[in-house]
Design an enzyme around this catalytic site. Structure first.
Site, short mmCIF file in Angstrom:
data_model
loop_
_atom_site.label_atom_id
_atom_site.label_comp_id
_atom_site.label_asym_id
_atom_site.label_seq_id
_atom_site.Cartn_x
_atom_site.Cartn_y
_atom_site.Cartn_z
N CYS A 23 13.93 11.09 5.40
CA CYS A 23 14.09 10.60 6.77
C CYS A 23 15.49 10.90 7.28
O CYS A 23 15.70 11.19 8.44
CB CYS A 23 13.80 9.11 6.82
SG CYS A 23 14.81 8.19 5.66
N GLU A 76 11.05 1.40 9.38
CA GLU A 76 11.99 2.47 9.03
C GLU A 76 11.27 3.78 9.31
O GLU A 76 10.35 4.14 8.57
CB GLU A 76 12.37 2.37 7.55
CG GLU A 76 13.21 1.16 7.20
CD GLU A 76 14.55 1.18 7.90
OE1 GLU A 76 15.04 2.27 8.25
OE2 GLU A 76 15.10 0.10 8.13
N LYS A 79 0.86 -1.19 0.00
CA LYS A 79 0.00 0.00 0.00
C LYS A 79 0.89 1.23 0.00
O LYS A 79 1.54 1.54 0.99
CB LYS A 79 -0.91 0.04 1.23
CG LYS A 79 -1.97 1.11 1.09
CD LYS A 79 -2.51 1.62 2.39
CE LYS A 79 -1.69 2.67 3.05
NZ LYS A 79 -1.52 3.94 2.29
P1 NAD Z 1 3.02 8.28 7.68
O1 NAD Z 1 3.45 7.52 8.87
O2 NAD Z 1 1.98 9.32 7.84
O3 NAD Z 1 2.45 7.28 6.56
C1 NAD Z 1 3.26 6.27 6.02
C2 NAD Z 1 2.36 5.20 5.43
O4 NAD Z 1 1.64 4.57 6.49
C3 NAD Z 1 1.29 5.72 4.46
O5 NAD Z 1 1.15 4.82 3.40
C4 NAD Z 1 0.04 5.75 5.31
O6 NAD Z 1 -1.16 5.65 4.57
C5 NAD Z 1 0.25 4.52 6.18
N1 NAD Z 1 -0.49 4.50 7.45
C6 NAD Z 1 -0.87 5.54 8.22
N2 NAD Z 1 -1.53 5.09 9.31
C7 NAD Z 1 -1.56 3.74 9.24
C8 NAD Z 1 -2.10 2.71 10.06
N3 NAD Z 1 -2.73 2.97 11.20
N4 NAD Z 1 -1.93 1.43 9.67
C9 NAD Z 1 -1.29 1.12 8.53
N5 NAD Z 1 -0.77 2.06 7.70
C10 NAD Z 1 -0.89 3.36 8.06
O7 NAD Z 1 4.35 8.86 7.02
P2 NAD Z 1 4.49 9.86 5.80
O8 NAD Z 1 4.08 11.21 6.27
O9 NAD Z 1 3.83 9.27 4.60
O10 NAD Z 1 6.07 9.81 5.50
C11 NAD Z 1 6.97 10.59 6.16
C12 NAD Z 1 7.62 9.84 7.30
O11 NAD Z 1 8.30 8.69 6.79
C13 NAD Z 1 8.69 10.65 7.99
O12 NAD Z 1 8.57 10.48 9.37
C14 NAD Z 1 9.99 10.04 7.48
O13 NAD Z 1 11.08 10.23 8.32
C15 NAD Z 1 9.60 8.62 7.34
N6 NAD Z 1 10.54 7.91 6.43
C16 NAD Z 1 11.48 7.07 6.97
C17 NAD Z 1 12.42 6.44 6.14
C18 NAD Z 1 13.50 5.53 6.71
O14 NAD Z 1 14.14 4.81 5.94
N7 NAD Z 1 13.73 5.53 8.02
C19 NAD Z 1 12.37 6.66 4.77
C20 NAD Z 1 11.39 7.51 4.25
C21 NAD Z 1 10.47 8.13 5.11
#
Ligand code: NAD
Length: 489
Positions: free
Chosen positions: A293, A258, A182
């Site tokens: 990130c 991650e 997803k």
């Molecule tokens: P987010 O946590 O809002 O969403 C990420 C994904 O999770 C989306 O697809 C979202 O629809 C899904 N999601 C949200 N709630 C959920 C739930 N309850 N159950 C299952 N899925 C759910 O993050 P974002 O705003 O899309 O992305 C930014 C974040 O991602 C930042 O915190 C960034 O640091 C992190 N990130 C980390 C890495 C890494 O390698 N550590 C890489 C890229 C991004």
């Protein structure tokens, strides 16, 4: 000529299940273009029923297609072909540049080559890593036999949609699993095309499926599904915590998480040429508009070099210009949407109210309509309890802290919540290695900032930045479970 007309790009509608685009009834949601805020298209959210369908298709495909049981070399060959198709596809760059924050120049020169390279890396892993044989008594044989989990549920964020999908799918598929992925509801389009290319490359239909929708509905249904045996997630720390708890509750599923970061850039007086250091710091917090990130968003600088470095940074920050992601001349990414832009503004304003000094930036670029381009921002004298120092901002904002002694710098570098990455800049090897040992972070870059594109080096955080690793052999191993076998003969 890389520029293109975003209104002429044909967008993939629906989900991708059993090797086909699938329309299903459900809630419609609009997908906006980050560059100008206009609606690119509408998609239907995958209900729990649609997610169930996708997972059951994946489970059935594993049983029927022989993907898990074929020779690993065969799986590797499919992934190699997939990487070649990714590089050659004309639609993929348009979908990524239109629907995400990535300018077309970056997509073509970085995102697509890196996505293909990650898939190739796992194609090569497929037949390279085996289990183990243990020393046992003469008439026994003890073995550790790796096997795929089955269906892996993957959930990705909106920054770097293609890379993130390749980091999840590459190791999972190479190890013989099926995947239901997803993508973020904010950047859904390029992932569908990626999956279509996999099937074109010879991946059996149903082994990789994409469902579209929000985290609350589609994401949580995926995590909870009884046939999903492992969850691989990239996203924010808060969502990661929720997913970890849901995955435990719904079947004690292993998770790879991650998550977010608040990474330090620790600069010592002996860091070398100030211009070089400034370039590293600048790229570290402005790449993808700060929406990475690994963004190095806390500059911790020793007093002797501070003035020269900060003055160069201020000058360089003023050179940035906003530009539509479908214009080949654009290099600077917009913020994903209004909500994220407002979050950045709130944190910057709060820092300023608490006595922080905005040295440059501090607001959106003017005249960019509903595209939210943030000016690279430097804030000095930030109060230690300010959200600007405590929280991941996910925008091009760099806080500045000045120190005198090495121990002070090291103490500031480790963060109470996050531990994703750290940059250490010094020509003194002893000091660099002391810092490497001293900072609590999953990755430490010394005299550089950022990954090298060598996918052999894994990435992953400590503390609130996550559990497990993406990339490297470690991510491949994490897509297999290990069976201990003891035979008497
Ligand atoms: P987010 O946590 O809002 O969403 C990420 C994904 O999770 C989306 O697809 C979202 O629809 C899904 N999601 C949200 N709630 C959920 C739930 N309850 N159950 C299952 N899925 C759910 O993050 P974002 O705003 O899309 O992305 C930014 C974040 O991602 C930042 O915190 C960034 O640091 C992190 N990130 C980390 C890495 C890494 O390698 N550590 C890489 C890229 C991004």
């Amino acid at each position: 000529m890389l520029s293109f007309d975003p209104d002429k790009v044909s967008l993939p509608d629906g989900h991708y299940i059993a090797g086909q685009r699938r329309q299903c009834p459900g809630n419609r949601f609009a997908v906006k273009r980050p560059s100008d805020g206009r609606v690119a298209g509408e998609l239907t959210e995958a209900s729990a029923g649609v997610v169930d369908d996708a997972v059951c298709v994946a489970d059935r495909a594993l049983k029927d297609s022989g993907w898990a049981s074929c020779s690993p070399r065969q799986r590797g060959a499919v992934l190699q072909r997939w990487a070649t198709l990714i590089e050659a596809d004309s639609q993929l760059p348009l979908l990524e540049a239109l629907g995400s924050t990535r300018p077309i120049f970056d997509v073509v020169h970085h995102e697509i080559p890196f996505t293909a390279a990650a898939i190739r890396f796992y194609a090569e892993c497929a037949d390279k890593y085996s289990g183990d044989v243990f020393p046992t008594r003469d008439a026994s044989l003890g073995m550790l036999v790796p096997e795929p989990y089955g269906v892996i549920g993957a959930i990705t964020p909106w920054n770097f949609p293609l890379s993130m999908a390749s980091w999840k799918c590459g190791p999972a598929l190479a190890a013989g699993n099926a995947v239901v992925l997803k993508p973020s509801e904010l950047t859904p389009y390029s992932t569908i095309r990626l999956a279509e290319l996999a099937v074109e490359a010879g991946l059996p239909a149903g082994i990789l499926n994409i469902v579209q929708g929000s985290g609350a509905v589609s994401g949580s249904a995926l995590v909870a599904h009884p046939l999903v045996r492992k969850v691989s997630f990239t996203g924010s720390t808060l969502t990661g915590a929720r997913i970890m708890s849901d995955a435990a509750y719904h079947g004690m599923k292993p998770v790879t998480l991650e998550l977010g970061g608040k990474s330090p850039q620790l600069v010592f007086d002996d860091a070398g040429e100030v211009t070089d250091v400034a370039e590293r710091i600048l790229r570290g917090f402005t790449a993808n508009g700060g929406q990475a990130c690994v963004a190095g968003t806390r500059l911790i600088v020793q007093r002797g070099i501070a003035d020269a470095l900060i003055s160069q940074l201020i000058t360089r920050c003023q050179d940035f210009r906003p530009g539509l992601t479908w214009d080949e001349n654009s290099r600077y990414a917009p913020v994903i949407d209004r909500r994220q832009a407002e979050k950045i503004q709130q944190i910057v304003d709060a820092a300023s109210l608490q006595g922080g000094e905005i040295l440059v930036g501090g607001q959106r670029f003017a005249d960019t309509g509903d595209g939210y381009f943030w000016q690279p921002t430097l804030i000095a004298n930030v109060s230690p309890d300010s959200p600007a120092l405590q929280e991941e901002i996910f925008g091009p904002v760099l806080t500045i802290q000045i120190f005198d002694e090495e121990e002070q710098g090291l103490a500031l570098a480790s963060h109470p919540t996050y531990g994703l990455c750290a940059g250490v800049h010094t020509k003194n090897l002893d000091r660099a290695l002391r810092a490497m040992r001293g900072i609590a972070a999953g990755t430490v870059w010394i005299n550089r900032y950022g990954r090298s594109g060598d996918f052999i080096i894994p990435t992953g955080g400590f503390h609130g930045s996550g559990i497990g690793k993406d990339l490297g052999r470690q991510a491949f191993e994490a897509c297999r479970r290990y069976k201990s076998v003891l035979i008497d003969f």
